[in-house]
Design an enzyme around this catalytic site. Structure first.
Site, PDB file in Angstrom:
ATOM      1  N   GLU A 460       0.835  -1.237   0.000  1.00  0.00           N
ATOM      2  CA  GLU A 460       0.000   0.000   0.000  1.00  0.00           C
ATOM      3  C   GLU A 460       0.848   1.256   0.000  1.00  0.00           C
ATOM      4  O   GLU A 460       0.613   2.179   0.776  1.00  0.00           O
ATOM      5  CB  GLU A 460      -0.987  -0.016   1.180  1.00  0.00           C
ATOM      6  CG  GLU A 460      -2.041  -1.102   1.001  1.00  0.00           C
ATOM      7  CD  GLU A 460      -3.330  -0.854   1.756  1.00  0.00           C
ATOM      8  OE1 GLU A 460      -3.474   0.208   2.378  1.00  0.00           O
ATOM      9  OE2 GLU A 460      -4.196  -1.734   1.705  1.00  0.00           O
TER      10      GLU A 460
HETATM   11  C1  FAD Z   1       2.684  -9.318   0.525  1.00  0.00           C
HETATM   12  C2  FAD Z   1       2.331  -8.370  -0.557  1.00  0.00           C
HETATM   13  C3  FAD Z   1       1.013  -8.181  -0.907  1.00  0.00           C
HETATM   14  C4  FAD Z   1       0.679  -7.351  -1.968  1.00  0.00           C
HETATM   15  N1  FAD Z   1      -0.621  -7.288  -2.387  1.00  0.00           N
HETATM   16  C5  FAD Z   1      -0.890  -6.653  -3.562  1.00  0.00           C
HETATM   17  C6  FAD Z   1      -2.189  -6.747  -4.155  1.00  0.00           C
HETATM   18  O1  FAD Z   1      -3.099  -7.381  -3.612  1.00  0.00           O
HETATM   19  N2  FAD Z   1      -2.397  -6.126  -5.336  1.00  0.00           N
HETATM   20  C7  FAD Z   1      -1.417  -5.423  -5.968  1.00  0.00           C
HETATM   21  O2  FAD Z   1      -1.659  -4.912  -7.041  1.00  0.00           O
HETATM   22  N3  FAD Z   1      -0.193  -5.304  -5.438  1.00  0.00           N
HETATM   23  C8  FAD Z   1       0.108  -5.905  -4.252  1.00  0.00           C
HETATM   24  N4  FAD Z   1       1.364  -5.818  -3.706  1.00  0.00           N
HETATM   25  C9  FAD Z   1       2.359  -4.988  -4.356  1.00  0.00           C
HETATM   26  C10 FAD Z   1       2.826  -3.824  -3.508  1.00  0.00           C
HETATM   27  O3  FAD Z   1       1.877  -2.805  -3.512  1.00  0.00           O
HETATM   28  C11 FAD Z   1       4.185  -3.413  -4.090  1.00  0.00           C
HETATM   29  O4  FAD Z   1       5.084  -4.379  -3.610  1.00  0.00           O
HETATM   30  C12 FAD Z   1       4.617  -2.078  -3.705  1.00  0.00           C
HETATM   31  O5  FAD Z   1       3.844  -1.153  -4.397  1.00  0.00           O
HETATM   32  C13 FAD Z   1       6.077  -1.824  -3.998  1.00  0.00           C
HETATM   33  O6  FAD Z   1       6.508  -2.266  -5.235  1.00  0.00           O
HETATM   34  P1  FAD Z   1       7.832  -3.171  -5.345  1.00  0.00           P
HETATM   35  O7  FAD Z   1       7.754  -4.213  -4.321  1.00  0.00           O
HETATM   36  O8  FAD Z   1       7.976  -3.573  -6.746  1.00  0.00           O
HETATM   37  O9  FAD Z   1       9.021  -2.185  -4.931  1.00  0.00           O
HETATM   38  P2  FAD Z   1       9.772  -1.143  -5.861  1.00  0.00           P
HETATM   39  O10 FAD Z   1       8.771  -0.296  -6.569  1.00  0.00           O
HETATM   40  O11 FAD Z   1      10.786  -1.855  -6.681  1.00  0.00           O
HETATM   41  O12 FAD Z   1      10.502  -0.224  -4.799  1.00  0.00           O
HETATM   42  C14 FAD Z   1      11.771  -0.543  -4.244  1.00  0.00           C
HETATM   43  C15 FAD Z   1      12.133   0.525  -3.225  1.00  0.00           C
HETATM   44  O13 FAD Z   1      12.265   1.778  -3.880  1.00  0.00           O
HETATM   45  C16 FAD Z   1      11.486   2.755  -3.203  1.00  0.00           C
HETATM   46  N5  FAD Z   1      11.027   3.729  -4.186  1.00  0.00           N
HETATM   47  C17 FAD Z   1      10.440   3.509  -5.385  1.00  0.00           C
HETATM   48  N6  FAD Z   1      10.184   4.681  -6.000  1.00  0.00           N
HETATM   49  C18 FAD Z   1      10.626   5.659  -5.170  1.00  0.00           C
HETATM   50  C19 FAD Z   1      10.657   7.084  -5.220  1.00  0.00           C
HETATM   51  N7  FAD Z   1      10.179   7.769  -6.242  1.00  0.00           N
HETATM   52  N8  FAD Z   1      11.170   7.733  -4.182  1.00  0.00           N
HETATM   53  C20 FAD Z   1      11.664   7.076  -3.113  1.00  0.00           C
HETATM   54  N9  FAD Z   1      11.658   5.753  -3.011  1.00  0.00           N
HETATM   55  C21 FAD Z   1      11.153   5.043  -4.023  1.00  0.00           C
HETATM   56  C22 FAD Z   1      10.354   1.991  -2.550  1.00  0.00           C
HETATM   57  O14 FAD Z   1       9.876   2.699  -1.420  1.00  0.00           O
HETATM   58  C23 FAD Z   1      11.067   0.709  -2.143  1.00  0.00           C
HETATM   59  O15 FAD Z   1      11.711   0.923  -0.925  1.00  0.00           O
HETATM   60  C24 FAD Z   1       1.696  -6.630  -2.635  1.00  0.00           C
HETATM   61  C25 FAD Z   1       3.026  -6.785  -2.246  1.00  0.00           C
HETATM   62  C26 FAD Z   1       3.352  -7.655  -1.242  1.00  0.00           C
HETATM   63  C27 FAD Z   1       4.795  -7.820  -0.905  1.00  0.00           C
END
Ligand code: FAD
Length: 784
Positions: A460
């Site tokens: 989220e």
């Molecule tokens: C257990 C779990 C349940 C989930 N459930 C759902 C679901 O039901 N439906 C769904 O659609 N998604 C779901 N997600 C996805 C979740 O919303 C994403 O994991 C999340 O949005 C982050 O994306 P990412 O993991 O690819 O991290 P990335 O986007 O790769 O981010 C990596 C790091 O970079 C940081 N970062 C990225 N951009 C910036 C910026 N501009 N400035 C500063 N920091 C930045 C982030 O904070 C993070 O620390 C789920 C994820 C998990 C792990």
């Protein structure tokens, strides 16, 4: 002669300037117009998705904090969230029973899923349809009730709480309620309410996580066959991951970008992000595989599809909502984000406070309960005070949703700060219980929370992004009384009208900044002692209202100067933006804490929890101010800011050790304060459950303490000298034989010892338990 003319000239310039400023058309032509032209040129172009995100949701209490002079009456006037009789009964019966049906060790280690009985129960009792109106068969609970349910379930099992929380958060039900066609609502909502359908919502792709608006998943408008007829539809290709409930969902919400290359819909070729609902058994839909998110064991997995044809009617809201997906998601995000993570993480903290506090009294080392060592007290203090503040925050934020708000900024604050505090609380809890938390097994009550706490940090809106980009980045524009108006005026295609609006906003803005600058200085110089608090407060809390007024004025001033100097680049200066957001966030958390103290009837016994949490937050806010000023790119402005905001230096210090002692004390013995702090904990009253055993052992420990003191006295007097049985485990047996304690007292000690042994016990397993295949070489070595 010239000397006489200089003051006259000065006055003449001032009068001329005042004349220009006061005569609006003159001011507009001479001063505003050139600024307006430059502003229009430098204002960064915003994409549609950025604009949707920025404009989504409403501004609530954070708007007051942003404006430099919070209206405390408004804070106190927000109604205290309360449960209806039906909601309370649901908490007492159905939620209690759902908790009872789940054994977290079995879930996370044996079943890798909730037991069937629990799935059946939560579906049948409507847990998955708490936000669905009664007319569709749902429970129609308030946001506060929803939050209470999730909080309590989280004190038992994350798999249980997540499986309930996700269908009630941003997903098919929420989107259908707001945007669904009547047919879609009538078909799906009653089925979702009764758990006949299990929803999932898939946005995230391997290539687009935080930057979710860039999903590569596509839907190409085309004709195809559907139910024996040729219809207009779309050929959708997607590859998603991390999707909660996807492996078991029956209805999949899907976000993709829609294109109409052949102009079949007659409009844009790139239609934009679109949300559709697809049955899991629709030909070509691939669900069923799963991930293991840190062994939490709620269902979560990938979903894929290639060129899957679906009719336009699958779009949520029908074809007219094609391309509106991002706006829909952004508008609905705030409600779910206000509830899900703040509630689940508060549940985790409540359980930590309850169980670790009890454990710290039951477990003794060096002949003293470990919870009484000053070092351990520090950790217990953070656990108690943070839990108090987190709970205050989740309640007030859920209350905002019940008032009809979609608080985009405070929901981000609550999500970030509650999950970060939960991480601290759980880490502290692990430190306090030592090896007991390390060895996994049915009697470990902390290990799974420790493993799973990063989940809340990531989902989220990942926390780093939320802090760096959203809280201030969005907060500044949304909450500032003039900024959005200036931007909208600059983007107005009617340049003349834009200039008039811009002039009004700009001069309002200048006056606002000057006023806040003077107020910040005045409040800083007087230590805010004269700041008016025009609301009835607890006398012991009144100073905080004054301090907060000071913070608010200083923050408003600092924000404006930062925006003036950094302009659009504030978006890239994430470290500064994050610290500005921290100040706003700490003010919000303090507001929630003050409100809680007030609403709960100014319980003097709880005051140390509130005091400690507030002092800690004020100190953190001061550090954030320092962080901005120390790194401010224009040094002379930094010096000026420092003098204006902290004219006499830094007034805020860390909370005192005495205060910390009082907080820690409230965790290690039963009391009304402890019960209020952990009110939503599911507490089994049996020694067969680890938390139940702690509850019983704590009572037994307290009962035994006076008897133990007698034994210690005898020990000091040398009465047990050289008796090998007079050890830490069996000394009471020797004491009764020597007549130091009575037989009845020995019974009390025996019971305490029995329960204490259960509490400190850790699980062990056969050498080859569950590892026969993986650990084959080790088994072979042993056999050899
Ligand atoms: C257990 C779990 C349940 C989930 N459930 C759902 C679901 O039901 N439906 C769904 O659609 N998604 C779901 N997600 C996805 C979740 O919303 C994403 O994991 C999340 O949005 C982050 O994306 P990412 O993991 O690819 O991290 P990335 O986007 O790769 O981010 C990596 C790091 O970079 C940081 N970062 C990225 N951009 C910036 C910026 N501009 N400035 C500063 N920091 C930045 C982030 O904070 C993070 O620390 C789920 C994820 C998990 C792990």
């Amino acid at each position: 002669m010239f000397n006489n003319l200089i003051p006259l000239l000065g006055v003449a310039i001032l009068v001329a300037l005042a004349g220009v400023i006061l005569v609006r058309p003159l001011r507009r032509a001479v001063i505003t117009r050139p600024i307006f032209s430059t502003y229009r040129k430098v204002l960064p172009q915003m994409s549609g998705t950025e604009r949707d995100a920025l404009e989504a949701g409403t501004v609530w209490w954070e708007g007051e904090l942003f404006r430099g002079k919070p209206d405390w009456q408004k804070l106190h006037a927000y109604p205290q969230p309360k449960l209806t009789a039906a909601e309370q009964s649901f908490m007492d019966k159905e939620v209690e029973e759902a908790c009872r049906l789940v054994d977290d060790w079995k879930v996370t280690h044996e079943l890798y899923d909730l037991p069937n009985e629990a799935w059946r129960y939560i579906k049948d009792k409507g847990f998955l349809g708490m936000i669905i109106p009664k007319k569709y068969g749902g429970l129609e609970f308030s946001a506060y009730a929803h939050s209470q349910v999730v909080t309590k379930l989280s004190t038992r099992s994350s798999a249980l709480s997540v499986s309930v929380m996700v269908p009630n958060s941003l997903g098919p039900a929420e989107l259908l309620l707001h945007y669904g066609t009547d047919d879609q609502k009538n078909h799906y909502l009653p089925r979702l309410a009764k758990g006949i359908e299990v929803p999932a919502f898939a946005l995230t792709s391997p290539w687009a996580g935080s930057d979710a608006a860039s999903i590569p998943d596509s839907g190409i408008v085309c004709k195809g066959m559907w139910q024996g007829k040729e219809v207009l539809g779309m050929r959708v290709t997607w590859d998603k991951r991390y999707i909660t409930l996807a492996p078991v969902c029956t209805i999949l919400g899907l976000a993709f970008r829609m294109y109409d290359p052949d102009g079949l819909l007659g409009g844009e070729k790139d239609i934009g992000i679109t949300c559709a609902l697809v049955p899991y058994d629709h030909p070509g839909v691939d669900t069923g595989r799963r991930h293991f998110p840190l062994n939490a064991m709620f269902m979560n997995g990938p979903t894929r599809g290639k060129d899957v044809f679906m009719p336009l009617d699958f779009i949520i809201g029908g074809p007219k909502m094609a391309g509106q997906g991002w706006r829909m998601l952004m508008e609905c995000l705030a409600a779910g984000r206000s509830i899900s993570l703040p509630s689940s993480n508060t549940g985790m903290a409540q359980m930590t406070a309850r169980a670790v506090g009890g454990y710290a009294r039951v477990r003794s080392q060096f002949k003293m309960a470990v919870g009484k060592f000053e070092g351990v007290e520090e950790a217990l203090t953070r656990i108690g005070a943070y839990t108090y503040m987190m709970d205050a925050t989740r309640k007030m934020t859920a209350g905002a949703v019940d008032l009809g708000e979609k608080p985009s900024v405070v929901s981000a604050i609550a999500k970030y700060h509650v999950t970060e505090r939960a991480r601290q609380v759980v880490n502290d809890g692990m430190d306090v219980i030592g090896g007991k938390g390390i060895c996994l097994g049915p009697s470990n009550f902390m290990g799974r929370a420790y493993q799973q706490v990063p989940i809340g940090i990531t989902v989220e809106g990942a926390n780093i992004l939320t802090r760096s980009l959203i809280i201030f980045g969005q907060g500044a524009i949304r909450c500032h009384p003039f900024l959005l108006a200036e931007m909208q005026a600059a983007q107005n295609p009617n340049v003349g009208k834009g200039l008039v609006d811009f002039d009004k906003a700009l001069w309002g803005h200048i006056g606002f900044t000057i006023k806040n600058g003077f107020r910040a200085l005045w409040l800083g110089m007087t230590g805010s002692h004269f700041a008016a608090v025009d609301v009835d407060t607890a006398p012991e809390m009144e100073r905080y209202y004054q301090q907060m007024t000071r913070f608010s004025a200083a923050f408003a001033f600092l924000s404006d100067i930062s925006l003036l100097v950094l302009g659009g680049s504030v978006k890239r200066r994430e470290k500064l933006s994050a610290r500005l957001g921290d100040i706003l966030a700490q003010m919000y958390l303090i507001s929630c804490t003050l409100k809680r103290y007030e609403e709960e009837g100014r319980n003097a016994a709880d005051a140390p929890l509130a005091h400690w949490a507030i002092w800690d937050a004020m100190y953190k806010a001061q550090q954030a101010f320092d962080g901005v000023i120390a790194n401010f790119p224009v040094r002379f402005i930094a010096a000026f800011l420092h003098r204006s905001i902290f004219p006499w230096g830094h007034p805020y210090v860390v909370p005192s050790d005495d205060l910390g002692h009082q907080v820690a004390k409230s965790l290690i013995a039963p009391s009304a304060t402890r019960d209020r702090l952990t009110a939503e904990c599911f507490l089994p009253r049996t020694e067969n459950e680890p938390v139940g055993a702690i509850e019983l052992a704590l009572a037994a420990t307290l009962e035994a303490e006076a008897i133990e003191a007698k034994i210690r006295e005898a020990e000091k007097a040398g009465r047990f000298a050289d008796n090998p049985r007079a050890n830490v485990r069996d000394v009471a047996g020797v004491a009764v034989e020597l007549g130091v304690i009575t037989a009845a007292e020995y019974e009390v000690m025996k019971r305490r010892n029995h329960l204490r042994d259960i509490v400190v016990r850790v699980d062990d397993f056969p050498f080859d338990y569950n590892v026969a295949t993986a650990n084959k070489p080790a088994l072979e070595r042993k056999a050899a």
